[in-house]
Each structure stands twice: as structure tokens, then as C-alpha cells.
Write an enzyme that holds these catalytic residues in place. Structure first.
Site, PDB file in Angstrom:
ATOM      1  N   ASP A  62       0.643  -1.314  -0.046  1.00 61.20           N
ATOM      2  CA  ASP A  62      -0.024  -0.116  -0.095  1.00 61.20           C
ATOM      3  C   ASP A  62       0.896   1.375  -0.012  1.00 61.20           C
ATOM      4  OD1 ASP A  62      -1.960  -1.726   0.313  1.00 61.20           O
ATOM      5  OD2 ASP A  62      -1.952  -1.760   2.689  1.00 61.20           O
ATOM      6  N   GLU A 104     -11.294  -0.265  -3.479  1.00 62.47           N
ATOM      7  CA  GLU A 104     -10.535   0.225  -2.298  1.00 62.47           C
ATOM      8  C   GLU A 104      -9.324   1.077  -2.817  1.00 62.47           C
ATOM      9  OE1 GLU A 104      -9.445  -2.906   0.205  1.00 62.47           O
ATOM     10  OE2 GLU A 104      -7.745  -3.644  -1.070  1.00 62.47           O
TER      11      GLU A 104
END
Length: 487
Positions: free
Chosen positions: A54, A220
Site C-alpha cells: 500500500d 478500495e
């Protein structure tokens, strides 16, 4: 050993031919076209496990700043003048969140302050977005915790937040579960300030397409990409537990950004697995510009095996993107970890790139056999234009320099802290120790390199003249074997 050496020689010859052929076909059409030099070459991953999923990577004032999931309560940051240097850049603690698990940190500048958004679970409570604010314009902080960004009703679950600046207003995009159908979807909320939402979020995308529902229905990891007056909102779809995690895109079409009808979803993913290159589950990304502002790059995480999932196996990769004729971004395909990538344009301004040629042998200092792991050999080889012979000098004070290789990103190192004549030289993860600091003294165009720890000179060992000749350290003597042309 004989076979290995011949294999290395053939590999080098083929690589050099490939580089020459590529140069013939990729030469600029016009020589009048001025372009900034690329930075040091690198290979992916640029940051390895475990703190490497991420990623958010920003470029600011000539440095890159990197944050990613740590799976702990801490947010750590790396800083480097080059992408190649990120791999060996030290992690510095910038915030203790107090939570059980922190992930998906996002770094954004608003005004003259930096805001660090991150998802965290606090002692079993719903996963929510928190924010910290920098004291000044330094991305490294210090940071002050500003609280939870209240994005959903009833202190609801809201993760993977990032800011969107649109039509002179500030919004936050994030991922949350819809109370209508329980699908993990993309939401947007208006912001009264960088630390406070002015209303709860509204849904603008649900995982309804087949490619968004592999191994689990998920939207997401949003990140905005804006160019020529158009706003694209990229995101990750499908579940990270499988190899089909990938990147999709919405485009803002005008009207109220809080209305789903103002956004158009592209039917197909724009970035996905590349089995031929051994890249699986590429996603949860960020975009950044090159130091000279002419290029756009993506930083993303991916796995090297189809069986790996959402854990610490994911590593950060970086590559340049392009633009289609219709103005939409073209992310290309994820490249393999063996692909050598020229660094972003304009990086070399702060770190001089040189060749280091021995006066006696007329050979160049070389990352032998294209090593990329700590401990990689340094030898001399016939001078060429490959990144294995590019060295980047970074001043560390008192006339000493750290010397990093353009291919490996590793630093020239006095192996095992040697002090005796004949001590070995290697490449190692860059650090601040004296074993990686070299004093350069130039007389009549010839330079000696003295190691700060050993006090010995970089030396063409045994007066070698053949490609592959050893390099070691030896008592400084003023002979041609210790004189180098650094240019």
C-alpha cells in the site's frame, strides 16, 4: 568457475549489444529537443518486505518520501534523492499511532503543511481513518495527531483514505461498506479542512463488474490523477488475497462530485497481473512526478507468486506511465523484477553520475555480473554505457563521498571493516558508516579514492589489465594502479 565466468562474459556482451541496438531505435527524432538526464537505473522492487504494501510515494524539493503499511502501530518513512536509493534508505519513525495495526498511509501537502492519513484498528474498534499534521513543510515531520476523520455514520468503518482537490474544494475518497448491500465500495466526503469532514461520505462506485469481484467483491485504495483539466480516480478492485487484485478507474464528468452520476466507470481494468513477468496482484498504488516535472510514475505493490496474498510478501514496485491519444492514462503492464529501468528524469541534478576508469588498466569500475544483492562484487571491466558502470557521488562532509552504483543501488563498501593491505571491496546496502565513505583527491586529472575507515587506497589489485581484474584496497603509493579518472 570457468563456466560461470564465460556465462557472465556472454551476458555482458549481449546486454551491451542490446543497449546499442535500443539506442539506434530509440534515439530522439530531433537533436534540438532538450531533455533532462534520467536518474540512476534500478530494478524492482524498490522497497522490499515487510513494510512495503500500500505505498504512497511523493516527490518534493528534490527528494522522494515513502510510506507504506507496517502491520504495527508505527508509521515509518524513507527519504531518498533517487528511486534507486529508496531500497537502501533507512526507515525513520515519524508517528506512533497507538493502534494495533496501521496500514495504507497516505501523505498529502495542503498549503504549507503535510497531512498523514492512515487506517488503523484501535483495540478491536472499527477500522477508521486517522490524521496527523506536520509542524512545517518537511514531510518527515514532526507530526501532531489531529484525530479521527469522521467519514461514516455511527463511527463507521472507513479505510484507504486519500485527498482529492477538485473545483477549488477539498474532498476525501475512501473505501467503506454500503449499508444497502454490504459491498465494499468507493465513497467521497466533502472536507471542511484537511483534518475534518463537513458531511458523511456518499457512494460513487460499487464492485459490480466481474473483474472487481474475483476472490471477493472489493473497491478500495483510491488515488486521483489529474491532467489537462480532467480528473481520473484510480482504485484497486477484487480481493488482495488472490493474484487478480488490479487497478480500475473512474472519471469525473462534471456536476456534483458527491453524486455517483458525476462519475463514469471504465469497463476494464487499466493495470493487472503479468504472469509472463512473474507479477501478481498489482495494486494499491500512488502516482508521482519526476523531479523535472515532465514524467508521471506509478508506485504499487505486487507479489512474485500467484499463491501469495495480502500479507508481508507484497513489495513496492515503480515504473513510468504514459498517456493515450484520447487523454487517458496508460499504465502499461507490470514489469519483471529483472527489468532495468532508467530513473525518473532530472534526478541526477543533485547526485553527480560518473565513470571511474583506472589509469593503469584503462578499465572501468563495474558492478560485476550485474549484482543486485548486498555483497555484490566490484571489479574492472571494459568501459561501456551500461548502468553497472554508472556511479553516483553523494557528499557526506569533510571531503568524503558515498559512491552508489547505478544498477544495484548499493554503495561501494570496505568489506568486513578491513584495515590490512589487500582488504576486499564490495557493494552493500548504503549506510552512514565510515566503511562507505571515500575521500577523492585529484591531481593533474588523476584521482585517488581513500577509504575513511581503513585509510587505504582503492587499488587495481595485482596490476590487472584484463576484463574482470580485481579491485581491492592497498597502502597508498601514488602508482597508476591507484589513480582513477573520475568523470
Amino acid at each position: 568457475m570457468l563456466f560461470a565466468q564465460r556465462r557472465g562474459t556472454a551476458w555482458r556482451a549481449l546486454s551491451l549489444v542490446a543497449a546499442i541496438v535500443a539506442g539506434l531505435f530509440l534515439s530522439p527524432i530531433s537533436q534540438d529537443q532538450a531533455e533532462a538526464a534520467p536518474g540512476p537505473s534500478f530494478t524492482n522492487p524498490v522497497v522490499g518486505a515487510p513494510n512495503s504494501a500500500d505505498p504512497t510515494l511523493v516527490q518534493y524539493n528534490g527528494n522522494y518520501y515513502y510510506v507504506a503499511t507496517t502491520w504495527s502501530s508505527d508509521v515509518v518513512m524513507r527519504r531518498s534523492a533517487t528511486i534507486a536509493g529508496l531500497r537502501s534508505a533507512p526507515e525513520q519513525l515519524v508517528l506512533r499511532t497507538g493502534g494495533d495495526t496501521m496500514w495504507a498511509p497516505h501523505l498529502e501537502m495542503v498549503g504549507n503543511r503535510w497531512y498523514l492519513y492512515y487506517s488503523v484498528e484501535m483495540s478491536g474498534a472499527p477500522r477508521r481513518t486517522h490524521v496527523a499534521e506536520s509542524a512545517g513543510s518537511d514531510p518527515m515531520g514532526p507530526y501532531t495527531y489531529r484525530g479521527v476523520v469522521n467519514l461514516m455514520p455511527n463511527n463507521g468503518w472507513a479505510i484507504d483514505a486519500s485527498l482529492l482537490k477538485l473545483n477549488g474544494a477539498l474532498y476525501m475518497t475512501f473505501s467503506a461498506f454500503s449499508p444497502v448491500d454490504n459491498l465494499q465500495s468507493l465513497y467521497i466526503a466533502p472536507m471542511a479542512s484537511p483534518v475534518q469532514a463537513s458531511a458523511f461520505g456518499t457512494r460513487i462506485s460499487a464492485p459490480t463488474l466481474a473483474w472487481e469481484r474475483q476472490d471477493g467483491a472489493v473497491n478500495e485504495g483510491t488515488f486521483a490523477l489529474q491532467r489537462n483539466g480532467r480528473t481520473f480516480l484510480t482504485y484497486s478492485g477484487s480481493h488482495c488475497n488472490g493474484p487478480n487484485y488490479k487497478v480500475g478507474m473512474l472519471e469525473y464528468r462534471g456536476g456534483d462530485p458527491l453524486a455517483q452520476g458525476s462519475w463514469s466507470k471504465f469497463a476494464n481494468p487499466i493495470f493487472q497481473r503479468n504472469d509472463a513477468a512473474g507479477v501478481y496482484g498489482p495494486g494499491h498504488h500512488s502516482f508521482f512526478t519526476s523531479p523535472d516535472g515532465t514524467e508521471t510514475w506509478i508506485a504499487y505493490h505486487a507479489n512474485s507468486s500467484a499463491s501469495q496474498g495480502c500479507g508481508t510478501s507484497r513489495t513496492t514496485r515503480v515504473q513510468k506511465i504514459s498517456w493515450n491519444a484520447d487523454g487517458t492514462p496508460n499504465l502499461g503492464v507490470p514489469v519483471s523484477t529483472s527489468t532495468v529501468i532508467a530513473g525518473p528524469s532530472g534526478e541526477t541534478g543533485s547526485t553527480p553520475r560518473v565513470k571511474i576508469r583506472n589509469q593503469h588498466s584503462d578499465l572501468c569500475l563495474d558492478d560485476y555480473n550485474f549484482g543486485a544483492a548486498p555483497g555484490a562484487e566490484v571489479r574492472q571491466w571494459t568501459c561501456n554505457n551500461l548502468p553497472v558502470q554508472d556511479w553516483y557521488l553523494t557528499a557526506v562532509g569533510d571531503g568524503y563521498y558515498r559512491i552508489a552504483n547505478g544498477h544495484s543501488g548499493l554503495c561501494l563498501d570496505n568489506k568486513d571493516f578491513g584495515t590490512a593491505p589487500g582488504s576486499v571491496v564490495q557493494q552493500w546496502t548504503c549506510n552512514d558508516l565510515a566503511v562507505q565513505q571515500w575521500r577523492l583527491t585529484t591531481t593533474n586529472g588523476r584521482t585517488t579514492l581513500v577509504n575513511r575507515h581503513s585509510g587505504l587506497c582503492l587499488d587495481n589489485y595485482n596490476f590487472g589489465t584484463a576484463p574482470g581484474s580485481e579491485v581491492r584496497q592497498w597502502t597508498c603509493n601514488g602508482l597508476a594502479v591507484q589513480q582513477w579518472n573520475v568523470a
